[in-house]
Motif scaffolding. Structure first.
Motif, mmCIF file in Angstrom:
data_model
loop_
_atom_site.group_PDB
_atom_site.id
_atom_site.type_symbol
_atom_site.label_atom_id
_atom_site.label_comp_id
_atom_site.label_asym_id
_atom_site.label_seq_id
_atom_site.Cartn_x
_atom_site.Cartn_y
_atom_site.Cartn_z
ATOM 1 N N VAL A 38 58.821 -21.923 -70.367
ATOM 2 C CA VAL A 38 57.833 -22.966 -70.609
ATOM 3 C C VAL A 38 57.792 -23.347 -72.088
ATOM 4 O O VAL A 38 57.685 -22.487 -72.967
ATOM 5 C CB VAL A 38 56.430 -22.518 -70.146
ATOM 6 N N VAL A 39 57.894 -24.658 -72.332
ATOM 7 C CA VAL A 39 57.820 -25.196 -73.684
ATOM 8 C C VAL A 39 56.418 -25.721 -73.972
ATOM 9 O O VAL A 39 55.885 -25.560 -75.074
ATOM 10 C CB VAL A 39 58.866 -26.319 -73.885
ATOM 11 N N GLY A 40 55.797 -26.363 -72.979
ATOM 12 C CA GLY A 40 54.452 -26.896 -73.172
ATOM 13 C C GLY A 40 53.945 -27.606 -71.933
ATOM 14 O O GLY A 40 54.678 -27.788 -70.952
ATOM 15 N N ARG A 41 52.696 -28.004 -71.990
ATOM 16 C CA ARG A 41 52.047 -28.719 -70.889
ATOM 17 C C ARG A 41 51.871 -30.176 -71.294
ATOM 18 O O ARG A 41 51.305 -30.473 -72.346
ATOM 19 C CB ARG A 41 50.704 -28.070 -70.574
ATOM 20 N N MET A 42 52.360 -31.097 -70.449
ATOM 21 C CA MET A 42 52.302 -32.522 -70.748
ATOM 22 C C MET A 42 51.228 -33.191 -69.886
ATOM 23 O O MET A 42 51.063 -32.855 -68.709
ATOM 24 C CB MET A 42 53.663 -33.169 -70.488
ATOM 25 N N VAL A 43 50.530 -34.148 -70.493
ATOM 26 C CA VAL A 43 49.495 -34.890 -69.788
ATOM 27 C C VAL A 43 49.862 -36.370 -69.801
ATOM 28 O O VAL A 43 50.875 -36.785 -70.378
ATOM 29 C CB VAL A 43 48.108 -34.669 -70.433
ATOM 30 N N THR A 44 49.035 -37.171 -69.142
ATOM 31 C CA THR A 44 49.292 -38.610 -69.037
ATOM 32 C C THR A 44 49.557 -39.238 -70.413
ATOM 33 O O THR A 44 48.785 -39.038 -71.362
ATOM 34 C CB THR A 44 48.088 -39.317 -68.398
ATOM 35 N N GLY A 45 50.663 -39.970 -70.506
ATOM 36 C CA GLY A 45 51.018 -40.643 -71.747
ATOM 37 C C GLY A 45 51.941 -39.856 -72.647
ATOM 38 O O GLY A 45 52.564 -40.421 -73.560
ATOM 39 N N ASP A 46 52.074 -38.536 -72.425
ATOM 40 C CA ASP A 46 52.985 -37.721 -73.238
ATOM 41 C C ASP A 46 54.441 -38.057 -72.920
ATOM 42 O O ASP A 46 54.771 -38.386 -71.768
ATOM 43 C CB ASP A 46 52.755 -36.228 -72.987
ATOM 44 N N SER A 47 55.297 -37.954 -73.920
ATOM 45 C CA SER A 47 56.732 -38.212 -73.737
ATOM 46 C C SER A 47 57.546 -37.065 -74.299
ATOM 47 O O SER A 47 57.117 -36.372 -75.229
ATOM 48 C CB SER A 47 57.145 -39.515 -74.438
ATOM 49 N N VAL A 48 58.725 -36.873 -73.736
ATOM 50 C CA VAL A 48 59.683 -35.901 -74.256
ATOM 51 C C VAL A 48 61.022 -36.604 -74.454
ATOM 52 O O VAL A 48 61.444 -37.414 -73.623
ATOM 53 C CB VAL A 48 59.830 -34.688 -73.315
ATOM 54 N N ILE A 49 61.677 -36.311 -75.566
ATOM 55 C CA ILE A 49 62.997 -36.846 -75.869
ATOM 56 C C ILE A 49 64.023 -35.756 -75.610
ATOM 57 O O ILE A 49 63.872 -34.610 -76.071
ATOM 58 C CB ILE A 49 63.095 -37.296 -77.347
ATOM 59 N N ILE A 50 65.079 -36.104 -74.882
ATOM 60 C CA ILE A 50 66.142 -35.143 -74.566
ATOM 61 C C ILE A 50 67.467 -35.725 -75.022
ATOM 62 O O ILE A 50 67.783 -36.881 -74.711
ATOM 63 C CB ILE A 50 66.173 -34.829 -73.057
ATOM 64 N N ARG A 51 68.227 -34.920 -75.751
ATOM 65 C CA ARG A 51 69.511 -35.380 -76.274
ATOM 66 C C ARG A 51 70.465 -34.197 -76.428
ATOM 67 O O ARG A 51 70.055 -33.032 -76.311
ATOM 68 C CB ARG A 51 69.316 -36.070 -77.616
ATOM 69 N N HIS A 52 71.728 -34.517 -76.681
ATOM 70 C CA HIS A 52 72.739 -33.515 -76.989
ATOM 71 C C HIS A 52 72.261 -32.718 -78.207
ATOM 72 O O HIS A 52 71.868 -33.282 -79.222
ATOM 73 C CB HIS A 52 74.059 -34.229 -77.295
ATOM 74 N N ALA A 53 72.322 -31.378 -78.132
ATOM 75 C CA ALA A 53 71.808 -30.548 -79.215
ATOM 76 C C ALA A 53 72.794 -30.389 -80.371
ATOM 77 O O ALA A 53 72.424 -29.882 -81.425
ATOM 78 C CB ALA A 53 71.440 -29.166 -78.681
ATOM 79 N N ARG A 54 74.043 -30.808 -80.171
ATOM 80 C CA ARG A 54 75.105 -30.583 -81.166
ATOM 81 C C ARG A 54 75.280 -29.093 -81.448
ATOM 82 O O ARG A 54 75.616 -28.686 -82.548
ATOM 83 C CB ARG A 54 74.835 -31.350 -82.473
ATOM 84 N N ARG A 55 75.031 -28.299 -80.439
ATOM 85 C CA ARG A 55 75.300 -26.862 -80.485
ATOM 86 C C ARG A 55 76.084 -26.490 -79.235
ATOM 87 O O ARG A 55 75.881 -27.074 -78.168
ATOM 88 C CB ARG A 55 74.000 -26.049 -80.531
ATOM 89 N N TRP A 56 76.952 -25.494 -79.395
ATOM 90 C CA TRP A 56 77.804 -25.077 -78.291
ATOM 91 C C TRP A 56 77.849 -23.559 -78.227
ATOM 92 O O TRP A 56 77.534 -22.863 -79.187
ATOM 93 C CB TRP A 56 79.235 -25.587 -78.491
ATOM 94 N N ILE A 57 78.234 -23.060 -77.064
ATOM 95 C CA ILE A 57 78.689 -21.674 -76.951
ATOM 96 C C ILE A 57 80.097 -21.719 -76.382
ATOM 97 O O ILE A 57 80.517 -22.731 -75.797
ATOM 98 C CB ILE A 57 77.777 -20.811 -76.055
#
Length: 299
Positions: A255-274
């Protein structure tokens, strides 16, 4: 992306110290590492559990897994896929290749069962393996007054919280509105994660080398709410549009956090690899056949 291997001299061992089979597996692995002339190093947490039980001497003990990964030429992880995910988070960006040794249940990230390690160490000694590079994704969001972020090897998930009702999630890709999903949630998965939660939710299986992300709705309300495959360099924004239904934002089930109405999350390539070790004869397709019990038909 696959790369040729480098010479291996120092091997690190870590894993899930809470698993009942960890000590026995670590003793087996350490004995074979020593027999074949490699130096053995571990992290402090593993050393604490293994103290007085290993059949060989340690070359070094490091404070954590990241320090261990930076020191050795190859990192062996004893556990299951959950352990591999935790290690991936801790060592992401370190170039040291990782070999997952399964001492748990079914796993796609662990390359071999502990019973096959005696063969694996021979391949390692002869440098007969390839490196399979896997990318991670990054999520960033403002939850209340707090800015949160996390990386994931498998997926970022936005799922309904306590109330058993559908959530509405608006999807924007590269600042363009795409659709509004009405479902129990939405998964944004890497190719590595396509055989995890996304697969259970009906998503496609994606070959690890594909430079894509998968958007997979969880139990969508209508048939028109379909999964999507997009370029991995795209920037995805998910906005919670539902009123009175909160969502839980997670990265690889943490769990990262709790989102409510109107909240946004941005998801993108992390530029990290294993980098995962791929031994001879252990291809992605052979793993699918074995793990999913694909046998074909004799009609």
């Amino acid at each position: 992306m696959k790369k040729k291997n480098n010479k291996v001299d120092k091997i690190g061992v870590t894993g899930n110290t809470d698993k009942p089979g960890f000590v026995a597996a670590a003793c087996t692995v350490s004995r074979l590492i020593h027999q074949h002339g490699f130096r053995l190093e571990v992290d402090h947490a593993s050393a604490s559990v293994l103290e007085g039980q290993l059949p060989v001497r340690l070359s070094a003990v490091h404070p954590d897994r990241r320090a261990l990964a930076k020191s050795v030429d190859l990192l062996i992880v004893l556990g299951g896929d959950g352990t591999m995910l935790r290690v991936a988070h801790e060592v992401a960006g370190v170039a040291t290749p990782i070999l997952g040794v399964n001492i748990g249940g079914m796993g796609f990230l662990t390359a071999i069962p502990i019973t096959d390690f005696s063969l694996a160490i021979l391949y390692i000694k002869k440098h007969e393996f390839e490196l399979d590079r896997r990318f991670l994704v990054l999520c960033e969001a403002r939850v209340g007054r707090q800015h949160v972020s996390a990386i994931a090897l498998n997926e970022i998930s936005i799922l309904r919280a306590d109330i058993p009702r559908l959530v509405e999630l608006e999807v924007y890709i590269d600042d363009e509105f795409v659709t509004r999903y009405r479902s129990d949630g939405l998964l944004i998965s890497t190719p590595t994660g396509s055989t995890a939660y996304s697969l259970a939710a009906g998503g496609a299986i994606i070959v690890p080398g594909a430079h894509v992300l998968a958007l997979t709705p969880v139990c969508p309300h209508t048939l028109s709410n379909r999964a999507m495959i997009i370029d991995a360099d795209s920037v995805v924004r998910i906005r919670v549009a539902t009123v009175e239904v909160d969502c839980i934002l997670s990265a690889d089930s943490q769990v990262v956090g709790r989102m409510v109405t109107g909240d946004s999350v941005i998801i993108r390539h992390a530029r990290r690899w294993i980098q995962l070790i791929q031994l001879p004869g252990m291809t992605f397709y052979s793993t699918l056949r074995m793990k999913l019990h694909w046998r074909g038909t004799s009609i």
